[in-house]
Write an enzyme that holds these catalytic residues in place. Structure first.
Site: not given
Length: 258
Positions: A11, A62, A89, A188
């Site tokens: 991202h 995100r 993540e 991520h």
């Protein structure tokens, strides 16, 4: 012979990326620079003539916001976006919210590098006294997962990220690729690194040196067995990409005292 193309994308920059803090499962929107990175990525992919059939993201804002901005810049807003916590993540446990450079000054750069980059070392787990525990575990998005909230991780090594990611990859993503669909995974740094380790057969030691900067698309060309036929390609201005990689690597270094 290349049969399939798979795109991975970390991202765009988030607010805590800018502040050099362990963000992990705390939900963050993109910074202004992160929005620009995502749009620039979409424009680049459009210029290169790529089209997506399906996009996978985590359930963190995100990641989702990056996917939306990329598709908008490509003029492909209609492309389906599928979300799963399994692309989240890495869970950094008790390290969440801490500044990497400050941690390096306190504990040493090698210790922080182990926490950030090693394959099988798990940081200290988050507990209910942690300032972000409630924000994470009372978030309604985690009641949508395919495991009970109480069984969600409290901290993860990269190995544990791969362990929770692989079932989703094999059951949900692989069938789409094998049907000839061009897939983007907008996720991520660590979920993408874990998948790269699996696909490219990167050793436990060598994965520590694999760095993915924000907003840079990674192209993998795969054969019929979904094995890479050539090395991963980071698309864009190579000089800027190398500078971005160095910036990420420097996040775990202690700041020189003035």
């Amino acid at each position: 012979m290349s049969m399939y193309k798979l795109f991975l994308l970390r991202h765009g920059e988030g607010a805590w990326n800018r502040e050099n803090r362990f963000c992990s499962w705390v939900d963050q929107k993109l910074s202004e620079d992160g929005v620009k990175e995502a749009r620039d990525c979409g424009r680049l992919l459009k210029e290169l003539g790529y089209n997506f059939d399906l996009v996978f993201t985590s359930i963190l804002s995100r990641s989702i916001q990056t996917a939306w901005l990329v598709l908008e810049a490509m003029g492909q807003e209609w492309v389906p976006v599928v979300k799963s916590w399994r692309l989240n993540e890495r869970h950094y446990g008790a390290l969440i919210g801490l500044n990497r450079a400050e941690m390096a000054a306190r504990h040493g750069e090698e210790k922080v590098k182990l926490w950030r980059r090693s394959y099988d070392i798990t940081p200290p787990p988050i507990d209910e006294s942690h300032p972000y525990f409630s924000e994470i575990y009372t978030d309604r998005r985690y009641s949508t997962c395919d495991v009970e909230k109480e069984k969600l991780p409290r901290a993860e090594s990269l190995k544990e990220v791969l362990d929770r990611l692989l079932p989703y990859w094999e059951s949900t993503v692989v069938p789409e690729i094998c049907q000839g669909r061009t897939v983007l995974i907008a996720a991520h740094g660590n979920s993408c690194r874990a998948l790269l380790k699996h696909l490219e057969g990167i050793s436990d030691e060598d994965i520590a040196s694999v760095t993915l900067p924000t907003g840079i698309p990674v192209l993998l060309e795969l054969d019929a067995q979904l094995k890479p036929v050539k090395g991963r390609q980071l698309l864009g201005d190579q000089q800027k990409i190398q500078a971005a990689i160095k910036k990420v690597e420097d996040q775990g270094k202690a700041k020189a005292s003035t």
